[in-house]
Each structure stands twice: as C-alpha cells, then as structure tokens.
Motif scaffolding. Structure first.
Motif, PDB file in Angstrom:
ATOM      1  N   PHE A 192       0.843  -1.187   0.000  1.00  0.00           N
ATOM      2  CA  PHE A 192       0.000   0.000   0.000  1.00  0.00           C
ATOM      3  C   PHE A 192       0.883   1.243   0.000  1.00  0.00           C
ATOM      4  N   ASP A 193       0.470   2.260  -0.770  1.00  0.00           N
ATOM      5  CA  ASP A 193       1.268   3.470  -0.925  1.00  0.00           C
ATOM      6  C   ASP A 193       1.188   4.309   0.354  1.00  0.00           C
ATOM      7  N   GLU A 194       2.326   4.457   1.022  1.00  0.00           N
ATOM      8  CA  GLU A 194       2.359   5.194   2.282  1.00  0.00           C
ATOM      9  C   GLU A 194       2.084   6.675   2.094  1.00  0.00           C
ATOM     10  N   ASP A 195       2.214   7.185   0.869  1.00  0.00           N
ATOM     11  CA  ASP A 195       1.966   8.601   0.615  1.00  0.00           C
ATOM     12  C   ASP A 195       0.478   8.948   0.586  1.00  0.00           C
ATOM     13  N   GLU A 196      -0.390   7.943   0.578  1.00  0.00           N
ATOM     14  CA  GLU A 196      -1.827   8.219   0.663  1.00  0.00           C
ATOM     15  C   GLU A 196      -2.196   8.591   2.098  1.00  0.00           C
ATOM     16  N   ARG A 197      -3.333   9.228   2.257  1.00  0.00           N
ATOM     17  CA  ARG A 197      -3.868   9.499   3.599  1.00  0.00           C
ATOM     18  C   ARG A 197      -4.836   8.366   3.939  1.00  0.00           C
ATOM     19  N   TRP A 198      -4.397   7.431   4.758  1.00  0.00           N
ATOM     20  CA  TRP A 198      -5.194   6.253   5.077  1.00  0.00           C
ATOM     21  C   TRP A 198      -6.064   6.494   6.305  1.00  0.00           C
TER      22      TRP A 198
END
Length: 267
Positions: A192-198
């Motif tokens: 999962f892309d850590e740069d997203e706001r999860w």
C-alpha cells in the motif's frame, strides 16, 4: 505468481507539434499524453486483439471493460475515470488475471503486517486486515492465520516510491496499492502506498478496509471485475463502512477458485 507489467510511458516530444490523432477526440495534448500513460499501464498488449500496440485498440479495451460505448475515441468521461484513485494491477492483459488460475493449495493461509501508515496504529491495521480477510473466508473453505515473525504467505506493508519490487508507487492519488497472485516469493503479498492518507473510516482519506479487501482478492487469485458494485472493481469508491460487503460477482469469482464453504450461508 504474477503482477502484470506497468509499462514505461512513451510520449511524443512536445516540440514535434504534430496534429493529435482521431482517437484523441478533441482533448488537449496533455490529456492525450496522460491517457496514453494510463492505457499502457493498465491495458498492456494483448494477443486477443488484432493490433495490440494500437492506442485506439487499448482505448476500446478500456471502454469495453468499463461498459462504455466502444468507439476508440477519448472523451471527458473517460478522462474522469482515468483520474480516479485505483489499484495498480492492470484491468486487461494477455491473460485474464491470473494465468492458470493460481490459488493457495493449503486451507490455512498465513499473513503478517510488517508496517503501518502514520495515520493508523499497527493494532488498527491488524484489526482491519482481519476484517477484510474474514469477508473472503466467510465464502470459501480457507482459514487465515496471523503470524508476528518470519515470512508469511501474505506479507502486508506500506511503502513509498521504489520499495523492492518492480512497481514503484507514484505519490498521493492515482495508484493506491497493488498485490501479487498466490505463489512463492512475492506471491500473495500486498503493498500500500504510504503517501496516501489512510483512514479507518473515521476521518477523510482512503478507507484502508476498502482497499485491503480489494487487494486481498488479488492475493487470493482474483483479477479485476467490470461490475461497478464489485469490491474487485479497479477504481476506488468511498462509502459507508457499515454497508461494505462483497458483491455477488466477488463471491461467484472467489468460489470458482476455491469452492464454497460447507457451512456457507445462502446468497
């Protein structure tokens, strides 16, 4: 074990000032270049079409997948679809994801969460992963077991940019995550892309439960669905977590691979 290739974008030099082709459909040069990138990433060459390298052919494949009028011409609605956050696994490839219908041969599949994003604690991520896997295990005779150390069948982690596989992430938006089909090595792993706001659904951002349930479908061997109601639809859709569940299309697909649970409820 496969994750379809994310092809290198090949753009025309802006200095050539050539007229845009018919299939650009009156869109700007920038929009057409972005469309080329998208089509080459998510609709790689297929032996099923006469001219697999034709951008018009790829555009028709996309239109067919998303159940749009198939005319091979770009328009604003297609551009809108292309700009939505989505899974990094291609929609149409030389095979119907994945070749030879790979699946786990053991009825116990292990998983391990190796990292978590700054917005969510490891405890919360583990809870959401367990919830996502439970949705699939309720429909098939597989049991998922969490391990804390060593290598699991499904390794789950967050990373940014290049992260040790051939498919680097692209920053906020666009590609959210990708997963590999069952098999050794990277097989089954979900990134999962850590740069997203999860988020866990309590704040604004990408709902991790929604994305994880989708990616674990790939980890189990499913490809993308063209059914907009399906969890395995390629673009991200927000919604009420309380109403989030697998669609009939998802259930039909996963049971085709693994069969039904003997105690499976009637759908």
């Amino acid at each position: 074990m496969q994750l379809a290739m994310l092809c290198t974008v090949c753009l025309l030099p802006s200095s050539l000032a050539l007229p845009l082709p018919r299939e650009a459909g009156g869109m700007s040069e920038l929009q057409w270049k972005q469309a080329q990138d998208y089509l080459k990433r998510f609709y790689p060459s297929s032996s099923k079409i006469r001219d697999p390298n034709s951008l018009e052919a790829k555009l028709k494949e996309m239109q067919k997948f998303f159940r749009l009028p198939v005319n091979g011409i770009l328009n604003s609605y297609i551009i809108e679809i292309m700009q939505k956050p989505r899974c990094g696994v291609p929609d149409v490839a030389e095979y119907s994801l994945f070749p030879d219908s790979p699946k786990w041969t053991s009825n116990v599949v292990t998983y391990r969460v190796v990292s978590h994003p700054r917005e969510l604690s490891l405890v919360i991520v583990n809870q959401l992963v367990a919830k996502a896997l439970k949705m699939w295990s309720e429909e098939i005779p597989l049991h998922f077991k969490r391990v804390s150390l060593g290598t699991a069948d499904i390794m789950i982690g967050f990373a940014r940019g290049a992260h040790g596989d051939p498919y680097p992430f692209d920053g906020p938006g666009n590609t959210l995550a990708h997963a590999f089909s069952p098999g050794p090595g990277l097989g089954g792993d979900a990134h999962f892309d850590e740069d997203e706001r999860w988020t866990d659904g309590s704040s604004i951002g990408i709902n991790f439960l929604f994305a994880a349930t989708h990616e674990f479908g790939h980890s189990l061997g499913l490809g993308h669905s063209s059914d907009p109601s399906a969890v395995m639809y390629p673009t991200y859709r927000d919604g009420d977590p309380k109403n989030f569940k697998l669609s009939r299309d998802d259930i039909k697909g996963i049971q085709k691979l693994y069969g039904e649970r003997s105690d499976s409820r009637m759908n």
